[in-house]
Design an enzyme around this catalytic site. Sequence first.
Site, PDB file in Angstrom:
ATOM      1  CG  ASN A  63     -10.537  34.004  78.440  1.00 39.18           C
ATOM      2  OD1 ASN A  63     -10.436  34.972  79.204  1.00 39.18           O
ATOM      3  ND2 ASN A  63     -10.830  32.791  78.863  1.00 39.18           N
ATOM      4  CG  HIS A 121     -14.890  35.511  81.677  1.00 42.98           C
ATOM      5  ND1 HIS A 121     -13.757  36.231  81.380  1.00 42.98           N
ATOM      6  CD2 HIS A 121     -14.531  34.186  81.592  1.00 42.98           C
ATOM      7  CE1 HIS A 121     -12.759  35.394  81.138  1.00 42.98           C
ATOM      8  NE2 HIS A 121     -13.200  34.156  81.250  1.00 42.98           N
ATOM      9  CB  CYS A 142     -11.785  33.714  84.104  1.00 43.14           C
ATOM     10  SG  CYS A 142     -10.582  33.028  82.972  1.00 43.14           S
TER      11      CYS A 142
END
Length: 332
Positions: free
Chosen positions: A286, A256, A116
Amino acid sequence: MSGIKAAITGIHSWTPDYVLTNAELETIMDTTDEWITTRTGIKERRLLKDSDKATSYLATKAVEGLLEKTGTKPEEVEFLILATATPDMLFPATANLVTGNLGMVNAGGYDISAACSGFLFALTTASKLIEAGMYKKIIVVGADKMSSIVDLSDRTTGIIFGDGAGAVLLEPSQDENGIIDCIMKSDGQGVKHLHQKAGGSLRPATAETVARNEHKIYQEGQVVFKFAVTRMADVAAEIMERNHLTADDIAFLAPHQANKRIIDATAARMGIGPEKVMLNIHKYGNTTNGTIPIVMHEYENRLKKGDNIILAAFGGGFTWGAIYLKWSYDPK
Ligand code: UT7
């Protein structure tokens, strides 16, 4: 130091049309809209349903829009770095598929794998190639088809992820704005808590690995959450401190989007209110490498030249990091 700074001079993103809502998830697994919303902040996510389309498709769509929007011809692009955890194939790099799709005949390219945090690491790398004077036009893409590795029978990971891509054009800055500072960190002790067991050289695909569901994401949510919540906040605070920035100096945090509670903890640590936090986790979940460029694209019209923006991410590896940049253009 050359004195050259790298600046984002354009941003675009693309997400597929199919909307997977919490209501639909309630029909697939033992969960509720209320649980997902309060524990993560997610209401829906986008999925690329076509089985013959993958991450390169998402990335190509985002980059195509970016080229059009910035009036950049494919042959002008000198390099493309693509961050992904779900490459179309183990090799060649998905970056090569994108440059090939769009006729970027003069561009080199490669993928960056940092889960990520990949987009942040890719942007850092690209900014250094610009600062070194090696290139003048680099595209950085964050793209993932997470639905290809999500197990919808696992309610703790199945609810989080979505598909999407975002891309930025990076060029030498014409003024004092641009990417000012970057931090990249990793800790291999995190591997055991978040990984994909099979499909690499350690456990190539076999009928057994498929039967054991080892090609899907394995995540110990609570452990990852604890690391994420402290490390993403730590690194955001560190980059502010070493650049002598107070909360008042910050225009926006571009975090994020993994869990709204992690984002809230980062903002609290930075001392900034919700009005300064870029947020779209409710719409996309996500998207791994896609989250930061997608959310920044959504906020593009609110950004002004000279705005101080902090990017922060945490992901598998573990990897985490932050970027401090001064936005380089006014809304068009
Ligand atoms: O992207 C970068 C890396 N990833 C992350 O940053 C993700 C970090 N982790 C998280 O965001 C959270 O840990 C999750 C969203 C994955 C899970 O939330 P949690 O609050 O940590 O839940 P939990 O795993 O501790 O589970 C709490 C309870 C359990 O029930 P019991 O044992 O207390 O009875 C779970 O079985 O909630 C249950 N549960 C669910 N209930 C309804 C877990 N998932 C669900 C669900 N619906 N989808």
